[in-house]
Design an enzyme around this catalytic site. Structure first.
Site, short mmCIF file in Angstrom:
data_model
loop_
_atom_site.label_atom_id
_atom_site.label_comp_id
_atom_site.label_asym_id
_atom_site.label_seq_id
_atom_site.Cartn_x
_atom_site.Cartn_y
_atom_site.Cartn_z
N HIS A 178 16.19 16.74 -61.83
CA HIS A 178 14.78 16.90 -61.47
C HIS A 178 13.83 16.41 -62.56
O HIS A 178 12.64 16.73 -62.54
CB HIS A 178 14.46 18.34 -61.07
CG HIS A 178 15.40 18.86 -60.02
ND1 HIS A 178 15.58 18.22 -58.82
CD2 HIS A 178 16.25 19.93 -60.02
CE1 HIS A 178 16.49 18.89 -58.11
NE2 HIS A 178 16.91 19.91 -58.81
N ASP A 216 17.19 11.42 -62.85
CA ASP A 216 17.62 11.25 -61.46
C ASP A 216 17.63 9.78 -61.05
O ASP A 216 18.51 9.33 -60.31
CB ASP A 216 16.70 12.04 -60.52
CG ASP A 216 16.95 13.54 -60.59
OD1 ASP A 216 17.84 13.97 -61.35
OD2 ASP A 216 16.25 14.30 -59.88
N ASP A 228 12.52 7.17 -58.38
CA ASP A 228 12.49 8.61 -58.12
C ASP A 228 11.13 9.15 -58.55
O ASP A 228 10.57 8.70 -59.56
CB ASP A 228 13.59 9.35 -58.88
CG ASP A 228 13.62 10.83 -58.53
OD1 ASP A 228 14.10 11.17 -57.43
OD2 ASP A 228 13.14 11.66 -59.34
N GLU A 248 8.79 12.85 -59.05
CA GLU A 248 8.66 14.31 -59.07
C GLU A 248 7.21 14.61 -58.74
O GLU A 248 6.29 13.94 -59.25
CB GLU A 248 9.06 14.89 -60.42
CG GLU A 248 10.49 14.59 -60.84
CD GLU A 248 11.55 15.14 -59.89
OE1 GLU A 248 11.25 16.14 -59.19
OE2 GLU A 248 12.66 14.59 -59.86
#
Length: 225
Positions: free
Chosen positions: A194, A199, A36, A38
């Site tokens: 987030h 996540d 994941d 961000e």
């Protein structure tokens, strides 16, 4: 390029002859690695990579998969990177936080790739396949970082992936990560969402739950190819 053609050109990356490790047999020589990211926006070519996490997947003696090792880094934006204010508001990332302790893209990617290559060797797999919730987004940012640094040893398949949004839609009728986890009986704290680490770990639990449930239902056998 088709996946089969890509495989033919890259045979030999990973386990050699003899009987295959159960993980390699389960996913045709590929090791699932959950990722994941961000970011500072939606454009992988121009927007900053701000956090990245990866979870390698293991397999027990019964053939059930589980989240194994987690790697997580806060990342310094590359020179000239675009960062949208709306993206920071959405993720809650504070770039000037004194405890952020970000590292360069090069450090983050090299350390993650080193861990992935170690897992590939341990599982007799030739290449990693990225698992993500809306996986094309995460894979796009991984590939963009690789291209920026001209990295020659990317362990991930460049275009194949497992998307847990799709898998969860099939298994539970839910495509949003929080709702899919709830449907699967996995605790999910929206206050932690987030964060790339949180996540990724929840996506790993979800992926393993779906794969294991399919096995329990008799939906996969070890066919030799």
């Amino acid at each position: 390029m088709s996946e089969d053609h890509f495989d033919e050109e890259h045979e030999g990356h990973g386990g050699g002859g003899g009987s295959r490790h159960p993980m390699a047999a389960r996913f045709r020589g590929y090791l699932p690695v959950v990722v994941d990211v961000e970011t500072g926006g939606f454009n992988s070519a121009t927007d900053a990579l701000l956090e990245i996490a990866a979870v390698t997947i293991g397999m027990d003696e019964r053939g059930f998969v589980f989240p194994e090792h987690t790697y997580f880094f806060r990342v310094e934006p590359f020179v000239g990177a675009n960062i949208e204010a709306a993206a920071l508001e959405f993720t809650g990332i504070k770039l000037d936080h004194p405890l952020r302790m970000a590292v360069s893209e090069e450090t983050a990617m090299n350390d993650i790739f080193r861990g992935v290559r170690k897992a590939l060797k341990a599982n007799g797999c030739k290449r990693a396949v990225l698992v993500g919730h809306n996986a094309s987004f995460d894979l796009g940012f991984v590939n963009a970082a690789v291209a920026r640094m001209d990295m020659k040893r990317n362990p991930f398949h460049p275009f194949s992936s497992f998307d847990t949004a799709t898998l969860a839609g099939l298994a539970y009728g839910q495509t949003v990560l929080a709702k899919a986890c709830q449907a699967a009986g996995i605790d999910f704290d929206g206050r932690e969402a987030h964060s790339a680490r949180y996540d990724t770990e929840k996506t790993a639990e979800l992926f393993c739950g779906i794969v294991n449930r399919w096995k329990e239902m008799g939906g996969w056998e070890d066919f030799d190819d």
